[in-house]
Design an enzyme around this catalytic site. Structure first.
Site, short mmCIF file in Angstrom:
data_model
loop_
_atom_site.label_atom_id
_atom_site.label_comp_id
_atom_site.label_asym_id
_atom_site.label_seq_id
_atom_site.Cartn_x
_atom_site.Cartn_y
_atom_site.Cartn_z
N GLU A 1 -3.29 0.13 8.24
CA GLU A 1 -2.12 0.54 9.01
C GLU A 1 -2.26 0.06 10.44
O GLU A 1 -3.31 0.21 11.07
CB GLU A 1 -1.98 2.07 9.10
N ARG B 1 0.86 -1.20 0.00
CA ARG B 1 0.00 0.00 0.00
C ARG B 1 0.89 1.24 0.00
O ARG B 1 1.71 1.42 0.89
CB ARG B 1 -0.89 0.02 1.25
N GLU C 1 -7.35 8.75 6.27
CA GLU C 1 -7.63 9.44 7.52
C GLU C 1 -8.10 10.89 7.36
O GLU C 1 -7.40 11.84 7.78
CB GLU C 1 -6.40 9.40 8.43
N HIS D 1 -2.80 10.97 0.61
CA HIS D 1 -2.26 10.78 1.96
C HIS D 1 -1.63 12.12 2.35
O HIS D 1 -0.42 12.23 2.54
CB HIS D 1 -1.26 9.62 1.97
N ASN E 1 -7.17 2.10 10.03
CA ASN E 1 -5.87 2.37 10.64
C ASN E 1 -6.08 2.37 12.15
O ASN E 1 -6.88 3.16 12.67
CB ASN E 1 -5.32 3.73 10.22
N TYR F 1 -4.25 2.59 15.89
CA TYR F 1 -3.06 2.84 16.71
C TYR F 1 -3.37 2.86 18.20
O TYR F 1 -2.54 2.54 19.01
CB TYR F 1 -2.41 4.17 16.31
C1 FCB Z 1 -1.17 7.58 10.64
C2 FCB Z 1 -0.74 8.07 9.28
C3 FCB Z 1 0.59 7.53 8.83
C4 FCB Z 1 1.59 7.49 9.95
C5 FCB Z 1 1.00 6.79 11.15
C6 FCB Z 1 1.95 6.64 12.31
O1 FCB Z 1 -2.07 8.46 11.20
O2 FCB Z 1 -1.71 7.70 8.33
O3 FCB Z 1 1.03 8.31 7.75
O4 FCB Z 1 2.02 8.75 10.25
O5 FCB Z 1 -0.14 7.47 11.58
#
Ligand code: FCB
Length: 473
Positions: free
Chosen positions: A376, A92, A181, A136, A311, A313
């Site tokens: 992600e 990707r 995002e 992006h 995504n 995190y």
């Molecule tokens: C996300 C982004 C990616 C990277 C990660 C850590 O929000 O999409 O580009 O910065 O965080």
């Protein structure tokens, strides 16, 4: 508060088949153009809002920028070889709008486009599937000068760029993501001012939300039509987390409703159901903000998708009261306060709870019924290089292993999750944090541009192989 160090978090994990992931589960690595390409002024590329923002004193750690980054533009074949050696089936990456359509208007810049054609050729030759993200975060600066995402015209400009890109590459590439995002583009870029273009205006940020979604919808509609009988896997990528109430008090539940509304339902509801959530519209109205919706916009925004990119995190614990216990702030607005938990953290300070990824995926299955791919997931840790040149990043391996298990757990409970892409292929320019935060499974020595597989990359490679071999079809 007791902070658990990454060392304490890491376990020793050997590669093994992940139970419950099918043979056709999609494995990938992800990057984004501005974070890796460099060659900022080459072959006709013009400035994006990130090139400009990086020059604002104090905006980016140590004043760093993406001028050179990982120099991927010049080292692309070597990087594709790395990707192939990892044994992933999918890569990707994003297209740089200011490379393909400099200035954000007018015809295609053939030299910029040719770079991506060469990249696709290399991927094809190695049997790796390209997965394109159209946007992006690198808006052409000229479009920001003309109003940026708060201006409606930017949505039409994006749709036109998507058309140019798809017309040029659609016969070669099946997997297309419109935006990465949009919450970050709108809120971090236009409300909080901590990412490009660095504006701080809540009303403009909400205009940006609608125009990003409109741009997504118009682009999605074009791609759907242009694909005709050609296979197309069309999606959008959202950053999705959890909102957990600190207690079951009405105030804390309200804080979660607002965080979930503004952070997730504001995007998911129009995309999947063609309507904005009423409670969020009411909250916005109370704050004097109205979304600039025109007739027909929501029909475009809800163009059917094949896949939702997730995504993940972090999740967040919320309180509806400030430190003194008041449910309203000085301006009389309800409090939505993130509460820190006693949990291990990454080098970004982000709390680590893999089970919240399972929670996100099950919630998406229940409420939105779209197949998902983790576009992600990954972690920054302060890596060190050992005497022998290796990077023993057991913390990152632990993080990946636990989150992949969390995906398998979600599948076991009925979530239709079809793939997992590690963020990121290699260390890169982490936006406002510059090169300070390392998310790669491959280390980049920025002085020499040398790439080194970290232990986590080898673990990922072996786990993918063993999972494929052990999977029943
Ligand atoms: C996300 C982004 C990616 C990277 C990660 C850590 O929000 O999409 O580009 O910065 O965080």
């Amino acid at each position: 508060m007791k902070l658990i160090t990454p060392q304490a978090y890491a376990r020793s994990i050997t590669p093994g088949a992940v139970t419950g992931l099918p043979a056709d589960f999609r494995w990938g690595v992800a990057t984004a153009a501005y974070q890796i390409e460099g060659a900022a002024a080459e072959d006709g590329r013009t400035a994006s809002i990130w090139d400009t923002y990086c020059r604002v004193p104090g905006a980016v750690v140590r004043g760093e920028n993406g001028d050179v980054a990982c120099d991927h533009y010049h080292r692309m074949p070597e990087d594709v070889q790395l990707i192939a050696d990892l044994g992933v089936d999918t890569y990707r990456f994003s297209l740089a709008w200011p490379r393909i359509q400099p200035g954000g208007r007018g015809p295609v810049n053939q030299r910029g486009l040719d770079f991506y054609k060469r990249l696709i050729d290399e991927l094809d030759a190695k049997g790796v599937t390209p997965w394109i993200t159209l946007y992006h975060w690198d808006l052409p600066q000229e479009l920001e000068d003309a109003g940026g995402w708060p201006a409606r015209d930017t949505a039409y400009r994006f749709a036109e760029y998507a058309q140019l890109a798809y017309d040029a590459l659609g016969d070669r590439v099946t997997h297309w993501t419109t935006l990465n995002e949009p919450w970050c583009s709108a809120m971090l870029g236009y409300a909080y001012g901590v990412q490009a273009p660095g504006r701080k205006d809540f009303g403009q940020a909400l205009d940006a939300v609608h125009h990003l979604l409109l741009g997504h919808g118009l682009a999605a509609r074009y791609l759907r039509g242009a694909a005709g009988d050609r296979p197309l896997e069309l999606g959008i990528t959202l950053n999705l987390g959890t909102a957990t109430p600190e207690t079951d008090s009405e105030a804390d539940l309200g804080a979660c409703r607002r965080a979930d509304g503004l952070g997730r339902r504001l995007y998911l509801d129009p995309i999947v159901y063609g309507r904005y959530p009423e409670d969020v519209l009411d909250d916005l109205a109370a704050a004097g903000v109205q979304l600039p919706v025109q007739d027909g916009d929501l029909e475009a925004i809800s163009t059917p998708l094949d896949v939702l990119g997730v995504n993940f995190y972090r999740g967040t614990l919320f309180s509806g009261a400030d430190e003194s216990g008041s449910p309203v702030d000085a301006q009389g607005r309800p409090v939505t306060r993130a509460v820190e938990r006693d949990l291990p953290r990454t080098d970004m300070g982000w709390e680590i709870i893999p089970s919240e990824l399972t929670e996100v995926l099950l919630r998406l299955e229940d409420d939105y019924h779209l197949p998902t791919v983790i576009t992600e997931n990954g972690a920054a840790f302060a890596d060190t290089v050992a005497e022998d040149g290796a990077v023993h990043d057991a913390d990152r391996t632990t993080y990946l292993a636990d989150h992949i298990d969390a995906v398998a757990a979600a599948r076991a409970q009925g979530a239709d999750v079809r793939g997992y892409f590690a963020w990121s292929l290699m260390d890169n320019f982490e936006w406002s944090y510059g090169y300070d935060k390392r998310f790669g499974i491959v280390r980049v020595d920025y002085a020499t541009q040398q790439r080194t597989l970290k232990d986590s990359a080898k673990w990922y490679r072996d786990t993918i192989r063993l999972t494929r071999n052990g999977a029943t079809q």
